[in-house]
Design a protein around this motif. Structure first.
Motif, mmCIF file in Angstrom:
data_model
loop_
_atom_site.group_PDB
_atom_site.id
_atom_site.type_symbol
_atom_site.label_atom_id
_atom_site.label_comp_id
_atom_site.label_asym_id
_atom_site.label_seq_id
_atom_site.Cartn_x
_atom_site.Cartn_y
_atom_site.Cartn_z
ATOM 1 N N LEU A 8 0.817 -1.079 -0.119
ATOM 2 C CA LEU A 8 -0.031 0.003 -0.216
ATOM 3 C C LEU A 8 0.774 1.167 0.112
ATOM 4 O O LEU A 8 2.218 1.245 0.560
ATOM 5 C CB LEU A 8 -0.856 0.003 1.267
ATOM 6 C CG LEU A 8 -1.808 -1.100 1.374
ATOM 7 C CD1 LEU A 8 -2.692 -0.923 2.608
ATOM 8 C CD2 LEU A 8 -3.026 -1.028 0.363
ATOM 9 N N VAL A 9 0.259 2.445 -0.455
ATOM 10 C CA VAL A 9 1.033 3.736 -0.341
ATOM 11 C C VAL A 9 -0.027 4.705 0.392
ATOM 12 O O VAL A 9 -1.020 4.430 0.146
ATOM 13 C CB VAL A 9 1.344 4.265 -1.763
ATOM 14 C CG1 VAL A 9 2.416 3.436 -2.470
ATOM 15 C CG2 VAL A 9 0.092 4.447 -2.646
ATOM 16 N N PRO A 10 0.480 5.405 1.118
ATOM 17 C CA PRO A 10 -0.463 6.383 2.146
ATOM 18 C C PRO A 10 -0.805 7.497 1.145
ATOM 19 O O PRO A 10 -0.089 8.099 0.336
ATOM 20 C CB PRO A 10 0.467 6.880 3.246
ATOM 21 C CG PRO A 10 1.574 6.756 2.683
ATOM 22 C CD PRO A 10 1.813 5.570 1.608
ATOM 23 N N LEU A 11 -2.323 7.726 1.177
ATOM 24 C CA LEU A 11 -2.865 9.044 0.324
ATOM 25 C C LEU A 11 -3.114 10.096 1.175
ATOM 26 O O LEU A 11 -2.966 11.025 0.887
ATOM 27 C CB LEU A 11 -4.143 8.407 -0.350
ATOM 28 C CG LEU A 11 -4.185 7.436 -1.373
ATOM 29 C CD1 LEU A 11 -5.418 7.328 -1.723
ATOM 30 C CD2 LEU A 11 -3.390 7.888 -2.610
ATOM 31 N N SER A 12 -3.342 9.676 2.574
ATOM 32 C CA SER A 12 -3.106 10.594 3.604
ATOM 33 C C SER A 12 -2.895 9.869 4.863
ATOM 34 O O SER A 12 -2.585 8.724 4.929
ATOM 35 C CB SER A 12 -4.767 11.375 3.840
ATOM 36 O OG SER A 12 -5.560 10.430 3.942
ATOM 37 N N SER A 13 -3.297 10.434 6.301
ATOM 38 C CA SER A 13 -2.742 9.926 7.301
ATOM 39 C C SER A 13 -3.944 8.912 7.572
ATOM 40 O O SER A 13 -3.711 7.993 8.459
ATOM 41 C CB SER A 13 -2.881 10.867 8.363
ATOM 42 O OG SER A 13 -3.948 11.392 8.557
ATOM 43 N N SER A 14 -5.081 8.896 6.767
ATOM 44 C CA SER A 14 -6.143 7.921 7.170
ATOM 45 C C SER A 14 -6.614 7.090 5.994
ATOM 46 O O SER A 14 -7.719 6.426 6.130
ATOM 47 C CB SER A 14 -7.274 8.758 8.092
ATOM 48 O OG SER A 14 -7.858 9.502 6.967
ATOM 49 N N ALA A 15 -6.059 7.149 4.626
ATOM 50 C CA ALA A 15 -6.268 6.625 3.747
ATOM 51 C C ALA A 15 -5.170 5.891 2.902
ATOM 52 O O ALA A 15 -4.324 6.709 2.797
ATOM 53 C CB ALA A 15 -7.335 7.385 2.643
ATOM 54 N N PHE A 16 -5.377 4.912 2.364
ATOM 55 C CA PHE A 16 -4.292 4.226 1.809
ATOM 56 C C PHE A 16 -4.737 3.617 0.497
ATOM 57 O O PHE A 16 -5.827 2.891 0.368
ATOM 58 C CB PHE A 16 -3.584 3.039 2.529
ATOM 59 C CG PHE A 16 -3.284 3.544 3.938
ATOM 60 C CD1 PHE A 16 -2.029 3.804 4.049
ATOM 61 C CD2 PHE A 16 -4.165 3.867 4.959
ATOM 62 C CE1 PHE A 16 -1.443 4.243 5.502
ATOM 63 C CE2 PHE A 16 -3.836 4.289 6.136
ATOM 64 C CZ PHE A 16 -2.459 4.661 6.527
ATOM 65 N N ALA A 17 -3.867 3.434 -0.506
ATOM 66 C CA ALA A 17 -4.236 2.948 -1.921
ATOM 67 C C ALA A 17 -3.334 1.756 -2.169
ATOM 68 O O ALA A 17 -2.079 1.862 -1.618
ATOM 69 C CB ALA A 17 -4.207 3.754 -2.989
ATOM 70 N N PHE A 18 -3.765 0.939 -3.030
ATOM 71 C CA PHE A 18 -2.457 -0.371 -3.330
ATOM 72 C C PHE A 18 -1.559 0.251 -4.289
ATOM 73 O O PHE A 18 -1.757 1.153 -5.055
ATOM 74 C CB PHE A 18 -3.447 -1.378 -4.111
ATOM 75 C CG PHE A 18 -4.087 -2.229 -3.093
ATOM 76 C CD1 PHE A 18 -3.644 -3.417 -2.571
ATOM 77 C CD2 PHE A 18 -5.588 -2.019 -3.174
ATOM 78 C CE1 PHE A 18 -4.412 -4.112 -1.678
ATOM 79 C CE2 PHE A 18 -6.369 -2.781 -2.412
ATOM 80 C CZ PHE A 18 -5.826 -3.930 -1.531
#
Length: 185
Positions: A27-37
């Motif tokens: 995963l990669v963090p998109l923000s401190s509370s959301a992540f994307a593959f």
């Protein structure tokens, strides 16, 4: 077999597992509370889904958060800015977000994957009107947001909208931002 969403939050997995998956490169963090593959392109839809967990019902992504979703900023703001129409007033405030009451005209927002967001034009105007405007930070963002519409459409928008504070300031800042961008090419 259950298929996971392209954006994961603490509603899907515990935060520690999400960060462990980041460490493992899944995963990669998109923000401190959301992540994307890691292999999912960061499209406007994916970025909008990353903001969605901090939104209350009937709210709209705006300002720097909208600029990030539209791709004019490379990193998300630390605290998202969410708008609610005056008609939908709410005292609901979410963590990691500032909620503002705003007056929006028809055409000021659009939908991305079922999430309402201010248009690039309205986002640029709002950033240019903001008291916290910093030319070095915000001018390139405004220029990117207006890359497809430009100054004539922006001027027309500002001429037709009524009761919008700081219109003259916004037009001046937008003109400067587009001029600086044109000279840099």
């Amino acid at each position: 077999m259950t298929r996971l969403e392209s954006v994961l939050t603490e509603d899907d997995l515990p935060l520690s597992e999400l960060w462990a998956a980041c460490r493992d490169g899944e995963l990669v963090p998109l923000s401190s509370s959301a992540f994307a593959f890691a292999d999912v392109p960061q499209t406007p839809a994916v970025r909008a889904l990353a903001v969605h967990p901090v939104m209350a019902r009937r709210t709209i992504i705006e300002r720097h958060s909208a600029a990030w979703v539209h791709g004019a900023l490379s990193t998300p703001p630390r605290v998202h800015t969410i708008a609610v129409r005056y008609a939908n007033r709410s005292s609901a405030s979410r963590h990691l977000a500032v909620v503002r009451e705003v007056a929006l005209r028809p055409g000021d927002t659009m939908m991305i994957d079922g999430i309402e967001i201010t248009t690039p034009l309205r986002t640029a105007v709002d950033l240019a009107r903001d008291r916290a405007f910093e030319a070095s930070r915000d001018s390139p963002v405004i220029a990117k947001l207006l890359a497809s519409s430009g100054l004539p459409e922006c001027r027309s928008y500002l001429d037709t909208v009524r009761n919008l504070p700081h219109k003259a300031r916004a037009l001046h800042r937008i003109t400067d931002a587009l001029l600086i961008e044109a000279m840099a090419r």
